[in-house]
Design a protein around this motif. Sequence first.
Motif, PDB file in Angstrom:
ATOM      1  N   ASN B 122     -18.025   2.755  -6.262  1.00 53.69           N
ATOM      2  CA  ASN B 122     -17.934   3.738  -5.186  1.00 53.69           C
ATOM      3  C   ASN B 122     -16.473   4.159  -4.999  1.00 53.69           C
ATOM      4  OD1 ASN B 122     -18.058   5.216  -2.779  1.00 53.69           O
ATOM      5  ND2 ASN B 122     -19.756   3.978  -2.008  1.00 53.69           N
ATOM      6  N   MET B 123     -16.066   5.164  -5.730  1.00 53.21           N
ATOM      7  CA  MET B 123     -14.661   5.587  -5.738  1.00 53.21           C
ATOM      8  C   MET B 123     -14.199   6.017  -4.352  1.00 53.21           C
ATOM      9  SD  MET B 123     -12.931   8.406  -8.250  1.00 53.21           S
ATOM     10  CE  MET B 123     -11.595   9.470  -7.690  1.00 53.21           C
ATOM     11  N   ALA B 124     -15.039   6.778  -3.652  1.00 52.40           N
ATOM     12  CA  ALA B 124     -14.633   7.331  -2.351  1.00 52.40           C
ATOM     13  C   ALA B 124     -14.388   6.228  -1.326  1.00 52.40           C
ATOM     14  CB  ALA B 124     -15.697   8.297  -1.847  1.00 52.40           C
ATOM     15  N   PHE B 125     -15.258   5.215  -1.309  1.00 55.37           N
ATOM     16  CA  PHE B 125     -15.112   4.120  -0.341  1.00 55.37           C
ATOM     17  C   PHE B 125     -13.878   3.270  -0.641  1.00 55.37           C
ATOM     18  CE2 PHE B 125     -15.837  -0.395   0.649  1.00 55.37           C
ATOM     19  CZ  PHE B 125     -15.879  -0.306   2.032  1.00 55.37           C
ATOM     20  N   THR B 126     -13.675   2.973  -1.927  1.00 58.65           N
ATOM     21  CA  THR B 126     -12.580   2.079  -2.309  1.00 58.65           C
ATOM     22  C   THR B 126     -11.220   2.667  -1.953  1.00 58.65           C
ATOM     23  OG1 THR B 126     -14.015   1.310  -4.072  1.00 58.65           O
ATOM     24  CG2 THR B 126     -11.717   0.691  -4.235  1.00 58.65           C
ATOM     25  N   MET B 127     -11.153   3.989  -1.866  1.00 58.15           N
ATOM     26  CA  MET B 127      -9.881   4.629  -1.485  1.00 58.15           C
ATOM     27  C   MET B 127      -9.407   4.192  -0.103  1.00 58.15           C
ATOM     28  SD  MET B 127     -10.672   8.448  -2.894  1.00 58.15           S
ATOM     29  CE  MET B 127      -9.290   9.210  -2.034  1.00 58.15           C
ATOM     30  N   TYR B 128     -10.345   3.923   0.813  1.00 55.99           N
ATOM     31  CA  TYR B 128      -9.943   3.475   2.152  1.00 55.99           C
ATOM     32  C   TYR B 128      -9.135   2.180   2.044  1.00 55.99           C
ATOM     33  CZ  TYR B 128     -13.156   6.830   4.320  1.00 55.99           C
ATOM     34  OH  TYR B 128     -13.774   7.979   4.736  1.00 55.99           O
ATOM     35  N   ALA B 129      -9.629   1.258   1.214  1.00 61.60           N
ATOM     36  CA  ALA B 129      -8.959  -0.040   1.069  1.00 61.60           C
ATOM     37  C   ALA B 129      -7.616   0.098   0.367  1.00 61.60           C
ATOM     38  CB  ALA B 129      -9.866  -0.995   0.302  1.00 61.60           C
ATOM     39  N   GLU B 130      -7.566   0.929  -0.665  1.00 57.91           N
ATOM     40  CA  GLU B 130      -6.333   1.049  -1.444  1.00 57.91           C
ATOM     41  C   GLU B 130      -5.219   1.695  -0.644  1.00 57.91           C
ATOM     42  OE1 GLU B 130      -5.405  -0.355  -4.377  1.00 57.91           O
ATOM     43  OE2 GLU B 130      -7.220  -1.391  -3.740  1.00 57.91           O
ATOM     44  N   LEU B 131      -5.554   2.739   0.112  1.00 60.17           N
ATOM     45  CA  LEU B 131      -4.528   3.393   0.928  1.00 60.17           C
ATOM     46  C   LEU B 131      -4.025   2.432   2.006  1.00 60.17           C
ATOM     47  CD1 LEU B 131      -6.189   6.870   1.010  1.00 60.17           C
ATOM     48  CD2 LEU B 131      -3.841   6.461   0.272  1.00 60.17           C
ATOM     49  N   THR B 132      -4.932   1.629   2.539  1.00 61.02           N
ATOM     50  CA  THR B 132      -4.540   0.647   3.552  1.00 61.02           C
ATOM     51  C   THR B 132      -3.543  -0.346   2.967  1.00 61.02           C
ATOM     52  OG1 THR B 132      -6.707   0.861   4.589  1.00 61.02           O
ATOM     53  CG2 THR B 132      -5.413  -1.102   5.163  1.00 61.02           C
ATOM     54  N   TYR B 133      -3.838  -0.818   1.765  1.00 62.15           N
ATOM     55  CA  TYR B 133      -2.947  -1.770   1.105  1.00 62.15           C
ATOM     56  C   TYR B 133      -1.547  -1.156   0.918  1.00 62.15           C
ATOM     57  CZ  TYR B 133      -0.812  -4.673  -2.438  1.00 62.15           C
ATOM     58  OH  TYR B 133       0.064  -5.462  -3.123  1.00 62.15           O
ATOM     59  N   GLY B 134      -1.492   0.064   0.397  1.00 63.51           N
ATOM     60  CA  GLY B 134      -0.209   0.717   0.123  1.00 63.51           C
ATOM     61  C   GLY B 134       0.589   0.970   1.388  1.00 63.51           C
ATOM     62  N   ALA B 135      -0.101   1.422   2.441  1.00 58.55           N
ATOM     63  CA  ALA B 135       0.582   1.707   3.705  1.00 58.55           C
ATOM     64  C   ALA B 135       1.127   0.411   4.309  1.00 58.55           C
ATOM     65  CB  ALA B 135      -0.381   2.381   4.680  1.00 58.55           C
ATOM     66  N   ALA B 136       0.326  -0.661   4.254  1.00 59.48           N
ATOM     67  CA  ALA B 136       0.769  -1.946   4.803  1.00 59.48           C
ATOM     68  C   ALA B 136       1.945  -2.501   3.995  1.00 59.48           C
ATOM     69  CB  ALA B 136      -0.395  -2.942   4.807  1.00 59.48           C
ATOM     70  N   HIS B 137       1.898  -2.292   2.694  1.00 57.54           N
ATOM     71  CA  HIS B 137       2.975  -2.807   1.846  1.00 57.54           C
ATOM     72  C   HIS B 137       4.315  -2.122   2.165  1.00 57.54           C
ATOM     73  CE1 HIS B 137       4.345  -4.116  -2.433  1.00 57.54           C
ATOM     74  NE2 HIS B 137       4.729  -4.968  -1.512  1.00 57.54           N
ATOM     75  N   ILE B 138       4.265  -0.858   2.573  1.00 55.83           N
ATOM     76  CA  ILE B 138       5.490  -0.174   3.023  1.00 55.83           C
ATOM     77  C   ILE B 138       6.064  -0.917   4.227  1.00 55.83           C
ATOM     78  CG2 ILE B 138       6.335   1.852   4.279  1.00 55.83           C
ATOM     79  CD1 ILE B 138       4.788   3.629   2.524  1.00 55.83           C
ATOM     80  N   ILE B 139       5.171  -1.270   5.165  1.00 51.67           N
ATOM     81  CA  ILE B 139       5.629  -1.968   6.375  1.00 51.67           C
ATOM     82  C   ILE B 139       6.226  -3.324   5.998  1.00 51.67           C
ATOM     83  CG2 ILE B 139       4.920  -2.926   8.608  1.00 51.67           C
ATOM     84  CD1 ILE B 139       2.633  -0.846   8.609  1.00 51.67           C
ATOM     85  N   GLU B 140       5.551  -4.033   5.089  1.00 50.06           N
ATOM     86  CA  GLU B 140       6.047  -5.353   4.688  1.00 50.06           C
ATOM     87  C   GLU B 140       7.435  -5.247   4.044  1.00 50.06           C
ATOM     88  OE1 GLU B 140       3.395  -7.770   2.283  1.00 50.06           O
ATOM     89  OE2 GLU B 140       5.084  -8.967   1.588  1.00 50.06           O
ATOM     90  N   ALA B 141       7.619  -4.201   3.218  1.00 49.37           N
ATOM     91  CA  ALA B 141       8.876  -4.081   2.471  1.00 49.37           C
ATOM     92  C   ALA B 141      10.006  -3.477   3.299  1.00 49.37           C
ATOM     93  CB  ALA B 141       8.642  -3.243   1.207  1.00 49.37           C
ATOM     94  N   PHE B 142       9.696  -2.517   4.152  1.00 47.28           N
ATOM     95  CA  PHE B 142      10.767  -1.762   4.812  1.00 47.28           C
ATOM     96  C   PHE B 142      10.695  -1.737   6.341  1.00 47.28           C
ATOM     97  CE2 PHE B 142       9.683   0.414   0.742  1.00 47.28           C
ATOM     98  CZ  PHE B 142      10.804   0.014   0.018  1.00 47.28           C
ATOM     99  N   GLY B 143       9.609  -2.256   6.914  1.00 47.30           N
ATOM    100  CA  GLY B 143       9.427  -2.170   8.357  1.00 47.30           C
ATOM    101  C   GLY B 143      10.204  -3.232   9.116  1.00 47.30           C
ATOM    102  N   SER B 144      10.329  -3.021  10.419  1.00 48.35           N
ATOM    103  CA  SER B 144      10.997  -4.002  11.272  1.00 48.35           C
ATOM    104  C   SER B 144      10.064  -5.192  11.504  1.00 48.35           C
ATOM    105  CB  SER B 144      11.338  -3.357  12.622  1.00 48.35           C
ATOM    106  OG  SER B 144      10.132  -3.019  13.297  1.00 48.35           O
ATOM    107  N   ASP B 145      10.621  -6.298  12.004  1.00 47.17           N
ATOM    108  CA  ASP B 145       9.798  -7.470  12.294  1.00 47.17           C
ATOM    109  C   ASP B 145       8.719  -7.136  13.321  1.00 47.17           C
ATOM    110  OD1 ASP B 145      11.229  -8.922  10.524  1.00 47.17           O
ATOM    111  OD2 ASP B 145      12.509  -9.916  12.015  1.00 47.17           O
ATOM    112  N   GLU B 146       9.092  -6.275  14.279  1.00 46.08           N
ATOM    113  CA  GLU B 146       8.131  -5.881  15.307  1.00 46.08           C
ATOM    114  C   GLU B 146       6.938  -5.140  14.676  1.00 46.08           C
ATOM    115  OE1 GLU B 146       9.873  -3.449  18.342  1.00 46.08           O
ATOM    116  OE2 GLU B 146       7.938  -3.208  19.369  1.00 46.08           O
ATOM    117  N   MET B 147       7.254  -4.234  13.734  1.00 48.27           N
ATOM    118  CA  MET B 147       6.182  -3.503  13.044  1.00 48.27           C
ATOM    119  C   MET B 147       5.283  -4.457  12.263  1.00 48.27           C
ATOM    120  SD  MET B 147       8.189  -0.247  11.444  1.00 48.27           S
ATOM    121  CE  MET B 147       8.677   1.161  12.442  1.00 48.27           C
ATOM    122  N   LYS B 148       5.921  -5.415  11.593  1.00 47.01           N
ATOM    123  CA  LYS B 148       5.132  -6.361  10.786  1.00 47.01           C
ATOM    124  C   LYS B 148       4.175  -7.143  11.684  1.00 47.01           C
ATOM    125  CE  LYS B 148       8.789  -6.954   7.401  1.00 47.01           C
ATOM    126  NZ  LYS B 148       9.825  -7.841   6.881  1.00 47.01           N
TER     127      LYS B 148
END
Lengths: 205, 390
Positions: B122-148
């Motif tokens: 299910n390509m369309a459904f899996t996109m929800y999970a993948e975008l979530t992972y990528g967006a969260a990884h931005i926060i982990e790498a570059f976000g403040s402690d409060e954001m994390k």
Amino acid sequence: MQTLGGYGYIAEYPMEQYLRDAKIASIYEGTNGIQALDLLGRKLGMKGGMVFMQYMQDLAAAVEQAKGVERLAGVAAGLEKSQAKLAETVMGFQGAMASGNSEAVWPVLSATPFLEAMGHVTVAWFLADMAVMAQGKLDALCADKGVDAADRKAYRAFLGENDEAKFLDGKVQSAIWFANNVLPEADGIFKSIGTKDLSALQVVL
Amino acid sequence: MSHFMIDERDMEFVLFDWLNTGQLASSAKYAEAGFDESVAREMIRTALKLAKDESRPSGRRWTSRASNSRTAKSRCPSRSKRRSESFAKTDFSVSPRRREWGGMAMPHSLNIAATEIFSGANMAFTMYAELTYGAAHIIEAFGSDEMKAKYLEKMYTGQWTGTMCLTEPGAGSDVGALKTKAFPNGDGSYHITGSKIFISSGDHDMTDNIIHPVLARIDGAPDGIKGVSLFLVPKYLVNGDGRPGEFNDVVTGNIEHKLGIKGNATCTLNFGDHGKCVGWLVGEENKGIVYMFQMMNEARLYVGMQGQSVAATAYMNALKYAKERIQFTHVRDMGESRRAARGDHRTSGHPPHADVHEVDDRGHACDALQGRAVGGHRRNRRGRKRKEAL
């Protein structure tokens, strides 16, 4: 879709959805054109060209390995030929971009077909690499089961009854098929890039 | 009836023979996390089971229903919330991340393989999970402690989803032409105004909140890509207790009617139309594209994988069809086709093939048989469909 014919075109089978779903991949997250410019502008020159040099060394090593497998002699020869054309094309691009004259636009105009050709070479390489491993396992399996691969009839019968042997032989056949049927298209693309044709820019629209 | 198929032996060959993923167990990092080849094989088996049990049965219905939504907020098909929850429970999308954020610290290659399975189903459904992972990884790498603290665990565990907001009506490949603006509020936060288009997973009701990484230009910043900053903009502001609170003025202007991936809500998002949209700067000003490139590079690899995932299930379906299809009185698999092309029928070992050759010899009987065979094939399919409907 083509294999299913009319059934492939209707929603009763999944092909029409696969085709519609997959189309976005050439558009979002950087269109194919942007990916091609990324390969040309960022990746080929990454770390002073060292990343591309490593790619070429690894590819050459895989070719040497494939040469050691009798069934893959043609695959190795095809890959070696395409690799030489790839190197020639990249050197041509470097010269043109360093020239500072109007020829510098030629690599940019050629980026998309270049991406496709380098993609063919990369896939052929990976398939060949997997085929080397598969053939090794297949030889061991034949030896273990007492099958003589030179006896075509016995060998085919073995593939028919042993799923693992059928799978491994299929990996080798895939590499051979790709090297003979798709990889030569890369050579054609490198040839077309080599014409340095700029008519698409010169035409008045 | 969904049609997801995958060559499991081939996937195992690539992962465990060719790439030798099992040897990563010798690395202290993965050994510490309890990784070895048997764990990896079990993960792949679990992914296959989940793809077949959860994504598979309603993969097609999901597609058509979401595409018909014309409401301002996107609603997903009825079973999707359950599917989203069962997907999140497996921790697949977070599997490579550190344990402190809910991850399993597993090798990334395993995550890619599992995602290929889900995307093929299910390509369309899996996109929800993948975008979530990528967006969260931005926060982990570059976000403040409060954001994390505020977002990471919720996103990595699938309780909230994420997007990537780059494209605007006049800024696609040329991201630097974007017009979305950010005005400092004086308290460290920013007021965001502007429109983003073609936002995958842009709005839905599967989870309580959606976190948008948004590229915008701070008032007075330079033109072009050098003046672009990155902001985190939640759909609902997060309360002190960590729960979603007040609506953050991110209005879904439109859900696109598009060619494919219809089960993913591709949205126009209007930020701050009512002057009440708040965003928080990630990292430093004017470095937004650098941070976003982490997600873009991950997403680019993911898009390549999407192509592979769809091609794989399409190939397996075509192969199955070719083996079963009765045409010109032959049941042909690939090998049969080749032999037939060479006019060599002696090597055929398949009983149906042998049977039809008897009919072949009678000439005119061929058409009749073909007609019956195709008719029977269609009747069977209809019968099966009726059974499913019941």
